[in-house]
Design an enzyme around this catalytic site. Structure first.
Site, PDB file in Angstrom:
ATOM      1  CE  LYS A 106      -1.710   3.087   1.938  1.00  0.00           C
ATOM      2  NZ  LYS A 106      -1.497   4.511   1.545  1.00  0.00           N
ATOM      3  CD  GLU A 142      13.143   0.980   9.610  1.00  0.00           C
ATOM      4  OE1 GLU A 142      13.720   2.007  10.012  1.00  0.00           O
ATOM      5  OE2 GLU A 142      13.563  -0.163   9.836  1.00  0.00           O
ATOM      6  CB  CYS A 161      13.218   9.260   8.449  1.00  0.00           C
ATOM      7  SG  CYS A 161      14.159   8.247   7.318  1.00  0.00           S
ATOM      8  CD  GLU A 216       9.782  13.189  11.380  1.00  0.00           C
ATOM      9  OE1 GLU A 216       8.674  12.683  11.582  1.00  0.00           O
ATOM     10  OE2 GLU A 216      10.718  12.594  10.824  1.00  0.00           O
TER      11      GLU A 216
END
Ligand code: NDP
Length: 495
Positions: A174, A249, A283, A384
């Protein structure tokens, strides 16, 4: 004519069961460049069924050598299509063609590496004792689900797909709603390479519908997701609720530690590379640049003047160094965090605005942005942002640098810039991160474990770890002892 992409299920591109599609936008121009099938639980159920059938009928019986041959062919075909795939990813993500060519050009390495593992992986005989032969088989899990983001669409998919296929699993992917179409293209190439229909399926759609349905499906043995930490927590609890396996992750806020003894030109170049590649949407973005006090002004000045010189432009132009953000959502998030930083009292020393000159005013462009006067309690230091925004913070000594670096809920990437070899290792060994670069950033290899500590994730991509994580063991314990055994010998018998 805008092309419409279907799901790829059982070797065929098919429309969503609902008949719905959703638009895929070019973030540089805001033009709709494709339509993708809008998948839901019905499409996911169909893909899982095709995947299970392919697993039962033939894939589970293939040998490692057979899978290696297919993976090798797949690597060759991808290598011959790097230009087309890179251009496609540039159009849907806005990432400069220079970056996407470099990134997509590495993808065949993953399939080649896992082809090697598929045909060399050995099973063990456990030292159970002389009266027993205990062989431990490594078996695939079955149907696995891969849920992927938009920032490195094909690379992140590949980091999961290569070990999953090498270990003998069948797969339902997906991809992100923002970058769904290259996953369908890749699955087409897998068919061309000779992977049987049903081994690799793609269901496009939105996270809360198609993604959730995949995570919740009882026939999916494992979900391997790359995404934000809130998404990871939500998906892991859905999968955990049915005792499925997960690899996650997740987010990061990487520190870049620059010591006064570093090659400062290289450190500045490395910090900019860390902070602004992919317009900061990585990331392991260098989001917290920590600089030793004695060189702080010099390094900050160099960072600012070089950030101000970064060329924004048409992502398809090889001279462009930074493209737009991927979506209106990421742009709004970036703008919001810049406001938060200003309200917290940080000082904006570069960027902090959208370029106004045409044609950049049309897309989701944002200038590379640097804050100073940032305190560790501020949200821009802790959360973040996932945009082209970084903070520069001074430190007095090694202890303070390490304390600042580790004062973070995330622990994915970190970098140390120094020419003192003892310091490099000393500091690297105290950083709470799954990946530490010394005098570098962003470098990755299929052989090198990748994954986060703390809120950055569970499990590892790359290397043998990822391969083992796509297998389960069966321990076969064979009694070799010729002596008869009867635990209850001598007790009264009932007739
Ligand atoms: P998101 O968390 O928004 O989405 C990741 C994937 O999860 C997408 O396919 C998304 O679908 C899907 N998803 C969202 N909600 C659900 C749900 N409820 N159930 C199932 N699936 C769901 O991340 P982004 O795509 O915005 O990517 C950015 C994030 O990824 C950042 O936090 C970044 O740090 C992290 N990341 C981590 C990396 C690592 O190696 N650790 C590498 C790269 C990125 P959709 O988007 O289609 O709605």
């Amino acid at each position: 004519m805008v092309r419409t992409y279907g799901h790829l299920i059982d070797g065929e591109q098919i429309a969503a069961a609902s008949g719905k599609t959703f638009p895929v936008e070019n973030p540089a121009t805001l033009e709709v460049v494709a339509e993708a099938a809008d998948g839901d639980a019905n499409d996911v159920a169909r893909a899982v069924e095709a995947s299970q059938t392919a697993f039962d009928r033939y894939w589970r019986r293939t040998t490692g050598r057979e899978r290696a041959a297919l993976l090798t062919r797949f690597a060759e075909i991808i290598a011959s299509r790097v230009d087309q795939l890179a251009q496609h990813e540039t159009i849907i993500t806005g990432r400069p063609i220079r970056e996407m060519r470099a990134q997509v050009g590495r993808i065949p390495d993953w399939y080649a590496y896992y082809a090697g593992i598929a045909q060399t992986a050995q099973e063990v005989v456990a030292p159970f004792g002389p009266q027993y032969l205990n062989y431990v088989q490594r078996l695939p899990l079955g149907v696995v689900g891969l849920i992927t983001p938009w920032n490195h669409p094909l690379l992140i998919l590949t980091k999961k797909l290569a070990p999953a296929l090498a270990a003998g699993n069948t797969v339902v992917v997906k991809p992100s709603e923002f970058a769904p179409t290259t996953a369908v293209e890749l699955a087409q190439l897998a068919l061309e390479a000779g992977f049987p229909p049903g081994v690799l399926n793609v269901v496009t759609g939105y996270g809360p519908s198609a993604g959730h349905a995949l995570a919740a499906h009882p026939g999916v043995a494992k979900i391997d997701l790359t995404g934000g930490t809130p998404t990871g927590k939500a998906v892991a609890s859905v999968v955990g609720g049915r005792l499925g396996k997960v690899t996650m992750e997740l987010g990061g806020k990487a520190p870049v530690l620059i010591f006064a003894d570093a090659d400062l030109d290289q450190a500045v170049a490395g910090a900019l590379f860390a902070a602004f590649i992919a317009a900061g949407q990585t990331c392991v973005q260098g989001a917290r640049i920590l600089v030793e006090k004695t060189v702080y002004d010099q390094v900050t000045d160099a960072l600012v003047s070089r950030a101000n010189a970064i060329r924004l432009g048409d992502p398809l132009d090889p001279a462009t160094q930074m493209g737009p953000l991927v979506s209106q959502r990421q742009l709004a998030r970036t703008e919001q965090y810049v406001q938060i930083g200003l309200a917290e009292g940080a000082r904006l020393v570069a960027g902090g605005y959208r370029p106004k000159e045409p044609p950049l005013d049309r897309g989701y462009y944002y200038r590379p942005t640097i804050f100073t006067d940032v305190k560790p309690h501020m949200r821009i230091f802790r959360e973040e942002i996932f945009g082209p925004v970084t903070c520069v913070v001074p430190f007095a000594d090694e202890e303070e640098a390490i304390r600042l670096a580790n004062d973070c809920e995330y622990g994915l990437g970190a970098a140390v810039w120094t020419q003192d070899v003892k310091r490099a290792h000393r500091v690297a060994q105290r950083l709470e991160a799954g990946v530490v670069w010394v005098n570098d950033h962003h470098r990755i290899d299929p052989s090198s474990p990748w994954g986060g500590w703390k809120a950055s994730g569970i499990g590892r991509e790359n290397g043998w770890d990822a391969y083992w994580d796509y297998t389960q063991t069966r321990s076969v314990i064979v009694n070799l002892d010729p002596t008869p055994f009867d635990w209850y010998a001598g007790s009264e018998r009932y007739s």
